[in-house]
Design a protein around this motif. Structure first.
Motif, PDB file in Angstrom:
ATOM      1  N   PRO A 119       0.821  -1.386  -0.071  1.00 44.01           N
ATOM      2  CA  PRO A 119      -0.044  -0.131  -0.201  1.00 44.01           C
ATOM      3  C   PRO A 119       0.919   1.323   0.125  1.00 44.01           C
ATOM      4  CG  PRO A 119      -0.970  -1.472   1.581  1.00 44.01           C
ATOM      5  CD  PRO A 119       0.430  -1.988   1.155  1.00 44.01           C
ATOM      6  N   HIS A 143      -9.610  12.948  -4.686  1.00 39.76           N
ATOM      7  CA  HIS A 143      -9.298  11.487  -4.760  1.00 39.76           C
ATOM      8  C   HIS A 143     -10.359  10.702  -4.308  1.00 39.76           C
ATOM      9  CE1 HIS A 143      -7.334   7.650  -5.269  1.00 39.76           C
ATOM     10  NE2 HIS A 143      -7.175   7.575  -3.953  1.00 39.76           N
ATOM     11  N   THR A 164     -11.473   7.472  -4.715  1.00 35.79           N
ATOM     12  CA  THR A 164     -11.534   5.942  -4.629  1.00 35.79           C
ATOM     13  C   THR A 164     -10.462   5.680  -3.379  1.00 35.79           C
ATOM     14  OG1 THR A 164      -9.879   5.927  -6.358  1.00 35.79           O
ATOM     15  CG2 THR A 164     -12.325   5.881  -6.732  1.00 35.79           C
ATOM     16  N   GLY A 165     -10.023   4.399  -3.489  1.00 34.77           N
ATOM     17  CA  GLY A 165      -9.265   3.897  -2.580  1.00 34.77           C
ATOM     18  C   GLY A 165      -9.109   2.454  -2.508  1.00 34.77           C
ATOM     19  N   SER A 166      -8.326   1.710  -1.938  1.00 34.69           N
ATOM     20  CA  SER A 166      -8.113   0.199  -1.947  1.00 34.69           C
ATOM     21  C   SER A 166      -9.369  -0.604  -1.120  1.00 34.69           C
ATOM     22  CB  SER A 166      -6.842  -0.158  -1.549  1.00 34.69           C
ATOM     23  OG  SER A 166      -6.437   0.398  -0.129  1.00 34.69           O
ATOM     24  N   HIS A 167     -10.007   0.294  -0.292  1.00 35.01           N
ATOM     25  CA  HIS A 167     -10.676  -0.352   0.529  1.00 35.01           C
ATOM     26  C   HIS A 167     -12.325   0.269   0.338  1.00 35.01           C
ATOM     27  CE1 HIS A 167      -7.876  -2.550   2.763  1.00 35.01           C
ATOM     28  NE2 HIS A 167      -7.227  -1.554   2.849  1.00 35.01           N
ATOM     29  N   ALA A 207      -7.376   6.072 -10.255  1.00 34.50           N
ATOM     30  CA  ALA A 207      -6.362   5.101 -10.666  1.00 34.50           C
ATOM     31  C   ALA A 207      -6.701   4.501 -12.318  1.00 34.50           C
ATOM     32  CB  ALA A 207      -6.217   3.823 -10.142  1.00 34.50           C
ATOM     33  N   ASN A 217      -7.231   1.942 -13.826  1.00 35.19           N
ATOM     34  CA  ASN A 217      -8.183   0.660 -13.978  1.00 35.19           C
ATOM     35  C   ASN A 217      -9.632   1.263 -13.352  1.00 35.19           C
ATOM     36  OD1 ASN A 217      -7.504   0.912 -11.190  1.00 35.19           O
ATOM     37  ND2 ASN A 217      -7.360  -1.488 -10.644  1.00 35.19           N
ATOM     38  N   GLU A 218      -9.504   2.757 -12.680  1.00 33.80           N
ATOM     39  CA  GLU A 218     -10.745   2.953 -12.086  1.00 33.80           C
ATOM     40  C   GLU A 218     -11.248   4.175 -13.097  1.00 33.80           C
ATOM     41  OE1 GLU A 218      -9.298   2.873  -7.651  1.00 33.80           O
ATOM     42  OE2 GLU A 218      -9.191   4.711  -8.840  1.00 33.80           O
ATOM     43  N   SER A 270      -6.618   7.029   2.314  1.00 35.64           N
ATOM     44  CA  SER A 270      -6.019   6.162   1.611  1.00 35.64           C
ATOM     45  C   SER A 270      -4.615   6.669   1.298  1.00 35.64           C
ATOM     46  CB  SER A 270      -6.757   6.258   0.004  1.00 35.64           C
ATOM     47  OG  SER A 270      -6.649   7.599  -0.421  1.00 35.64           O
TER      48      SER A 270
END
Length: 297
Positions: A16, A144, A146-149, A178, A180-181, A219
């Protein structure tokens, strides 16, 4: 654990972004105390220009090469790099889990008490590369969303409403996601919102550094903005997480949902509904006022 002066040292960073940037505090302190650690991790690789004093290694070239391997959390990489096959894992230490609240301060405590380093600092040593002009678009607010969780991510609709509120103040909201987002956010460009998806972390850092503000979920990019020194507002689901994981270097504020729910699990389920756009805008104004006061001083 006392590290022998002439021993070869490696530090393995967790994947991370935020954890890696916090791990760089340990690397920075090792260097300040005369060691020459080799650092492993994709964040260090992609931000090599931002940490020019760091030696970045690739595992295939260093298997079994190090007397001492330090990792924040258990990894296969640590075992592979270590001559003895027994890396030193910070997560095995009581100090890594508290009682000091903030993770940066826990790393500093470990550096001084467990590793016996004499000259310790909270800084991770990040330096904005030459040629990048800080704050060149002073009215740009990087958002930002989004995030990984997913459970830590405020709602899309509220982020869009936040962007509209910022624009009404004459600011320039700019969404950052990102690659991919991007497809999931492409449609908001038709509504007049700026959306960026930058492929490399160094490009992300450059975009943030040239901006005036950063707003995001709990994040890793908030930690990057804070390392750079960009005023940062971070949205947290509950106070305990903020105490340990709020961005801890540059000017920053946090915003939490109102404390109207008594139980932690329920707070985590309802925080997105409870945290209003108005409350986030109020937190952003607090950050602006504090930054303006600091500039006057």
């Amino acid at each position: 654990m006392k590290i022998e002066t002439n021993s070869s040292v490696a530090v393995v960073l967790p994947p991370p972004i935020g954890d890696s940037l916090i791990g760089m505090v340990l690397v920075h302190n090792l260097v300040r105390n005369g060691y020459q650690p080799v650092v492993f991790g994709w964040v260090a690789e992609q931000l090599a220009d931002w940490f020019p004093w760091v030696r970045v290694g690739r595992m295939a070239e260093h298997a079994g090469a190090f007397d001492t391997v330090i990792e924040l959390r258990p990894t296969e990489t640590g075992h592979t790099l270590c001559k003895s096959g027994k890396p030193f894992c910070l997560a095995d230490l009581p100090a890594y889990h508290g009682p000091i609240h903030h993770m940066v301060d826990r790393i500093v405590e470990i550096a001084g008490s467990e590793l016996a380093l004499k000259d310790v600092t909270r800084s991770n040593g990040l330096t904005v590369p030459p040629g990048i002009v800080r704050n060149s678009v002073a009215n740009r607010v990087v958002i930002h969303p989004t995030g990984s969780h997913p459970e830590k991510m405020w709602s899309r609709e509220k982020f869009l409403a936040l962007a509209r509120s910022l624009a009404e103040l004459g600011l320039q909201p700019s969404f950052l996601v990102a690659p991919n987002e991007f497809e999931a956010w492409r449609d908001i460009a038709a509504q007049g919102h700026e959306v960026n998806a930058l492929a490399k972390l160094g490009e992300v850092g450059k975009w943030i550094a040239s901006s005036g503000w950063f707003i995001g979920n709990d994040s890793g990019l908030g930690h990057l903005a804070s390392s750079i020194g960009v005023p940062t507002l971070t949205l947290f689901m509950r106070r305990g997480l903020a105490r340990s994981w709020r961005p801890g270097w540059g000017p920053g504020e946090i915003v939490l949902p109102p404390d109207v729910v008594p139980f932690g699990g329920l707070k985590e389920r309802l925080w997105k509904q409870l945290l209003s756009v108005r409350r986030v805008m109020s937190g952003f104004q607090t950050l602006r006022d504090a930054s303006a006061a600091a500039t006057v001083r």
